[in-house]
Design an enzyme around this catalytic site. Structure first.
Site, short mmCIF file in Angstrom:
data_model
loop_
_atom_site.label_atom_id
_atom_site.label_comp_id
_atom_site.label_asym_id
_atom_site.label_seq_id
_atom_site.Cartn_x
_atom_site.Cartn_y
_atom_site.Cartn_z
N ASP A 104 -15.72 -7.96 11.45
CA ASP A 104 -14.71 -7.07 12.00
C ASP A 104 -14.93 -6.91 13.51
O ASP A 104 -14.90 -7.89 14.25
CB ASP A 104 -14.74 -5.74 11.24
CG ASP A 104 -13.58 -4.82 11.54
OD1 ASP A 104 -12.53 -4.99 10.89
OD2 ASP A 104 -13.73 -3.95 12.41
N HIS A 265 -12.35 -6.38 2.28
CA HIS A 265 -12.71 -6.60 3.68
C HIS A 265 -14.21 -6.47 3.91
O HIS A 265 -14.78 -7.19 4.74
CB HIS A 265 -11.96 -5.58 4.54
CG HIS A 265 -12.27 -5.62 6.00
ND1 HIS A 265 -12.02 -6.73 6.78
CD2 HIS A 265 -12.80 -4.68 6.84
CE1 HIS A 265 -12.38 -6.49 8.03
NE2 HIS A 265 -12.86 -5.24 8.09
#
Length: 285
Positions: A104, A265
């Site tokens: 991320d 994620h």
């Protein structure tokens, strides 16, 4: 959250910024950079797996966790500045070269570090993100709703900080819940919320940089490519949003291993074995 095997120290980088760094293991160095809204603790499963063969270095990015959160002067949270932190931390720990993986936000820092410091970064891995220029390019129309936070935190200083600061647990908790396929352990979730609650201003500054100075830096290097082997792990969200994620990455990384991972994620915590195996494969290239 078993991180008792981590050793902690504080490394001072340029500008007098203190970086909280956890380390574990022995062997060739691997630096792991966390994402949003998390800290270095997201890596504890993967670090335990890699520690028998590698020195695993896990800093809290500046502005996150227990690292310093300096006031933003325009370049303070540029990924170039944060990448310089990574090189300085590794050097302070005795490593001039190292493998680098990021998730991320940490993956965006890793991206910039790989472009700026190819003589220091031997291998590069990115978890579940697109490069900044590609991210802005593919987000349009109704599909951009999934990235509403990007637009909110891109606004001039004031509004985002006020809105998020009024209900920080609701804001950051939204992403912890939405982006995961299974609940976080209560203590882990509480720690991420605590750390984010204490870092609203600097987290917003990090995101604002990705809509301003990071775009400038990456645009200036839009013809550059990575010299080192690159591994990218992503969910299959490219298909849902109408773009080819692998093609986007291959433009930057000729020596690319692109893999789709079946999880949410937060793959370092949801599928740590998959992530650790992919990093081992990368280090063999």
């Amino acid at each position: 959250m078993n991180h008792s095997a981590f050793d902690y120290q504080r490394v001072q980088v340029s500008g007098g910024v203190g970086i909280n760094v956890a380390t574990t293991g022995e062997g060739s160095p691997v630096v792991l950079l966390h994402g949003f809204p998390q800290t270095h603790l997201m890596w504890w499963h993967v670090a335990a797996d890699l520690a028998s063969e590698h020195t695993v270095i896990m800093p809290d990015l500046r502005g996150y966790g227990d690292s310093d959160k300096p006031a933003d002067t325009g370049l303070t949270y540029a990924k170039r500045t944060m990448g310089n932190d990574v090189v300085e931390v590794a050097r302070a720990l005795g490593h001039d070269t190292f493998a680098l993986a990021g998730h991320d936000r940490g993956a965006l820092v890793a991206f910039r570090t790989g472009l700026d410091h190819p003589d220091h970064v031997t291998h590069l891995a990115s978890l579940d993100v697109l490069p900044t220029l590609d991210m802005w390019d593919v987000m349009h129309g109704t599909s951009a709703a999934v990235g509403f936070h990007l637009y909110l935190m891109a606004q001039p200083p004031g509004l985002a900080e006020e809105l998020i600061g009024a209900r920080p647990d609701a804001f950051f908790g939204h992403f912890l819940d939405l982006w995961s396929t299974k609940p976080f352990p209560a203590d882990v979730r509480a720690e991420y919320l605590r750390a984010s609650r204490e870092a609203v201003t600097s987290i917003v500054a990090d995101y604002r940089a990705s809509a301003t100075v990071d775009v400038e830096h990456d645009t200036a290097d839009s013809d550059a490519t990575f010299r080192m082997p690159v591994t990218v792990l992503q969910q299959d969200w490219g298909a849902a949003l109408g773009f080819d994620a692998e093609a986007r990455w291959r433009r930057w990384a000729p020596n690319l291993d692109h893999r789709t991972v079946s999880c949410g994620h937060f793959m370092a915590e949801e599928a740590p074995d998959v992530v650790a195996d992919a990093l081992r494969d990368l280090l063999k290239r």
